[in-house]
Design an enzyme around this catalytic site. Sequence first.
Site, PDB file in Angstrom:
ATOM      1  N   GLU A  80      45.389 -19.112  -9.883  1.00  0.00           N
ATOM      2  CA  GLU A  80      45.342 -20.447 -10.886  1.00  0.00           C
ATOM      3  C   GLU A  80      45.488 -20.411 -12.005  1.00  0.00           C
ATOM      4  OE1 GLU A  80      40.504 -21.472 -11.311  1.00  0.00           O
ATOM      5  OE2 GLU A  80      41.369 -22.644 -12.732  1.00  0.00           O
ATOM      6  N   CYS A 112      38.655 -20.858  -8.338  1.00  0.00           N
ATOM      7  CA  CYS A 112      37.976 -19.612  -9.392  1.00  0.00           C
ATOM      8  C   CYS A 112      37.812 -18.612  -7.779  1.00  0.00           C
ATOM      9  CB  CYS A 112      36.364 -19.713  -9.694  1.00  0.00           C
ATOM     10  SG  CYS A 112      37.382 -20.512 -10.896  1.00  0.00           S
ATOM     11  N   HIS A 234      29.748 -15.967  -9.008  1.00  0.00           N
ATOM     12  CA  HIS A 234      30.863 -16.412  -9.576  1.00  0.00           C
ATOM     13  C   HIS A 234      30.354 -16.852 -11.291  1.00  0.00           C
ATOM     14  CE1 HIS A 234      34.122 -18.134 -11.869  1.00  0.00           C
ATOM     15  NE2 HIS A 234      33.751 -19.948 -11.901  1.00  0.00           N
TER      16      HIS A 234
HETATM   17  N1  CAA Z   1      20.079 -22.687 -29.352  1.00  0.00           N
HETATM   18  C1  CAA Z   1      20.243 -22.264 -27.812  1.00  0.00           C
HETATM   19  N2  CAA Z   1      20.492 -22.995 -26.813  1.00  0.00           N
HETATM   20  C2  CAA Z   1      20.659 -24.388 -26.942  1.00  0.00           C
HETATM   21  C3  CAA Z   1      21.101 -24.315 -28.377  1.00  0.00           C
HETATM   22  C4  CAA Z   1      20.957 -23.797 -29.289  1.00  0.00           C
HETATM   23  N3  CAA Z   1      21.398 -24.227 -30.592  1.00  0.00           N
HETATM   24  N4  CAA Z   1      21.918 -25.415 -27.688  1.00  0.00           N
HETATM   25  C5  CAA Z   1      21.974 -25.806 -27.146  1.00  0.00           C
HETATM   26  N5  CAA Z   1      21.734 -25.045 -26.331  1.00  0.00           N
HETATM   27  C6  CAA Z   1      21.463 -24.790 -24.111  1.00  0.00           C
HETATM   28  C7  CAA Z   1      21.011 -25.930 -23.705  1.00  0.00           C
HETATM   29  O1  CAA Z   1      19.563 -25.607 -23.670  1.00  0.00           O
HETATM   30  C8  CAA Z   1      21.913 -25.606 -22.111  1.00  0.00           C
HETATM   31  O2  CAA Z   1      20.937 -25.275 -22.215  1.00  0.00           O
HETATM   32  P1  CAA Z   1      20.736 -25.285 -20.015  1.00  0.00           P
HETATM   33  O3  CAA Z   1      21.803 -25.008 -19.450  1.00  0.00           O
HETATM   34  O4  CAA Z   1      19.392 -24.541 -19.923  1.00  0.00           O
HETATM   35  O5  CAA Z   1      19.521 -26.621 -20.322  1.00  0.00           O
HETATM   36  C9  CAA Z   1      22.882 -25.034 -22.727  1.00  0.00           C
HETATM   37  O6  CAA Z   1      22.529 -24.222 -24.029  1.00  0.00           O
HETATM   38  C10 CAA Z   1      24.647 -25.548 -22.853  1.00  0.00           C
HETATM   39  O7  CAA Z   1      24.275 -26.313 -23.371  1.00  0.00           O
HETATM   40  P2  CAA Z   1      24.758 -27.902 -23.110  1.00  0.00           P
HETATM   41  O8  CAA Z   1      24.218 -28.051 -21.780  1.00  0.00           O
HETATM   42  O9  CAA Z   1      24.450 -29.508 -23.925  1.00  0.00           O
HETATM   43  O10 CAA Z   1      26.145 -27.504 -22.978  1.00  0.00           O
HETATM   44  P3  CAA Z   1      27.736 -28.518 -23.006  1.00  0.00           P
HETATM   45  O11 CAA Z   1      27.472 -29.677 -22.944  1.00  0.00           O
HETATM   46  O12 CAA Z   1      27.963 -28.306 -24.428  1.00  0.00           O
HETATM   47  O13 CAA Z   1      28.205 -27.582 -22.219  1.00  0.00           O
HETATM   48  C11 CAA Z   1      28.943 -25.350 -20.317  1.00  0.00           C
HETATM   49  C12 CAA Z   1      28.492 -26.396 -22.098  1.00  0.00           C
HETATM   50  C13 CAA Z   1      28.940 -26.857 -19.005  1.00  0.00           C
HETATM   51  C14 CAA Z   1      28.464 -24.212 -20.354  1.00  0.00           C
HETATM   52  C15 CAA Z   1      30.399 -26.163 -20.966  1.00  0.00           C
HETATM   53  O14 CAA Z   1      30.871 -24.761 -21.613  1.00  0.00           O
HETATM   54  C16 CAA Z   1      31.524 -26.116 -20.024  1.00  0.00           C
HETATM   55  O15 CAA Z   1      31.515 -27.754 -19.506  1.00  0.00           O
HETATM   56  N6  CAA Z   1      32.145 -25.509 -19.130  1.00  0.00           N
HETATM   57  C17 CAA Z   1      33.461 -25.776 -18.463  1.00  0.00           C
HETATM   58  C18 CAA Z   1      32.843 -26.098 -16.826  1.00  0.00           C
HETATM   59  C19 CAA Z   1      32.695 -24.842 -16.275  1.00  0.00           C
HETATM   60  O16 CAA Z   1      32.170 -23.789 -17.083  1.00  0.00           O
HETATM   61  N7  CAA Z   1      31.317 -25.572 -15.599  1.00  0.00           N
HETATM   62  C20 CAA Z   1      30.916 -24.479 -14.607  1.00  0.00           C
HETATM   63  C21 CAA Z   1      30.597 -24.519 -13.796  1.00  0.00           C
HETATM   64  S1  CAA Z   1      32.809 -24.883 -12.715  1.00  0.00           S
HETATM   65  C22 CAA Z   1      32.580 -23.641 -12.865  1.00  0.00           C
HETATM   66  O17 CAA Z   1      32.365 -22.379 -12.298  1.00  0.00           O
HETATM   67  C23 CAA Z   1      34.102 -23.591 -12.240  1.00  0.00           C
HETATM   68  C24 CAA Z   1      35.256 -22.603 -13.583  1.00  0.00           C
HETATM   69  O18 CAA Z   1      35.238 -21.105 -13.711  1.00  0.00           O
HETATM   70  C25 CAA Z   1      35.432 -23.532 -14.665  1.00  0.00           C
END
Ligand code: CAA
Length: 380
Positions: A80, A112, A234
């Site tokens: 992709e 993916c 994945h």
């Molecule tokens: N210490 C420990 N843990 C912490 C923390 C800290 N100080 N601060 C936050 N966390 C934890 C949160 O509690 C959360 O845990 P849970 O998921 O268990 O609730 C985790 O860290 C992530 O925190 P947020 O929910 O606040 O995350 P975010 O809004 O920053 O987004 C993400 C995280 C989704 C991974 C982001 O990196 C993202 O959007 N990535 C791109 C999209 C993606 O990968 N999506 C996945 C599905 S789509 C797919 O699979 C296709 C692909 O390849 C992209």
Amino acid sequence: MKVGIDSIAFSTSKYFLKLETLALHRRDDYEKYYIGIGQKQMSVFPPNEDIVTIAIDATQKAVAMLPDKNDIDLLIFATESSFDLSKSAGIYVHRFLQLKENCRVFDLKQACYSATAALQLAKSYVKENPRSKVLVVASDIVKYLPNTSGEPTQGGAAVSMIVAKDPRILTLEPHSGIHTTDIMDFWRPIYKSEALFDNKLSVYNYLKSLNITLERYLEASHLNISDLDCVCYHAPFCKMARKANQQTFKNKFLENSLIYGSLIGNSCSASIYICLLSLLDNTPEDLGEKRIGFFSYGSGSVAEFFSGIISAGYKEMLAPESNRQMIEDRRETPFEEYESIFSGTSAPVSRKYQNVGPVALVKIENDKRIYEFLCPNKNL
Ligand code: CAA
């Protein structure tokens, strides 16, 4: 007739960034990356390395396990992160591997998921043409904009697989559960090099698709969840796979499948097959005859749950030491260098950076990408 993965190998770049370093510069808590997201490092790709050069490296290792590469008459390149909307990236792999001219080559795209689509197409092709071997290449480099929540999940890798009858690694089973739905959870318009995403929606749709496809798979196969010995997911980031495993399967064997991904980062189409390699390389027990489930997810979205049986004697087809060494041998990139590579200010002609494999992107001239063997007269 048994058909499946006869040979498998992977490659990633020579450079990495520690997520501690990224956290420091982004004023984020490292624990969020390490525990919350589950990532430790990400591979960083200098301008002389791209989806083609790493694919050539992975493919030469996969093809080396074959008695005769002239048996390959179909090459499917799943990606992709292509740089060309017309010419297939697979043609460069075909040239540098010196595959026969009487061979179909094309690229496949569906986020993916595309390598799984390629694998299933390859299975059907070999069933029709039992003497043929199909080369499935999955290669992606994932980029998000700096300072977004996606940034710590960047990375990239290539996996090459030979699909053949009487496979020496894994026989694909006939049943699948599939789910397709039109959703904007992750996408990359053609005028952008960084992907866009809706973080919460993407996680929600991934887990929902897992439920739907697993149920459809179990219904079609008349199997129970307990008939699966392990599942590879994945893994856009390791915590995503852990969440998925918690939802369905409760932790059996999972950690071994995430070792490589936690150091490489997201490799999109290659990611689920990096998980398979990580599981096979890092599990000391013999997994021969075990049934492995696979959950493949491509945003947008298409998801598939399917399974395969590991072949007896599969360990002879693996190279765990050299795979681990390849990851260990990567050089740490200082943050300023990561930023300069990311912004594209490092020219591809510079010989400043090493390549992981035998071929480098040496320049872009008249909008044509020029690749060369690093050692002239090299014969793969
Ligand atoms: N210490 C420990 N843990 C912490 C923390 C800290 N100080 N601060 C936050 N966390 C934890 C949160 O509690 C959360 O845990 P849970 O998921 O268990 O609730 C985790 O860290 C992530 O925190 P947020 O929910 O606040 O995350 P975010 O809004 O920053 O987004 C993400 C995280 C989704 C991974 C982001 O990196 C993202 O959007 N990535 C791109 C999209 C993606 O990968 N999506 C996945 C599905 S789509 C797919 O699979 C296709 C692909 O390849 C992209």
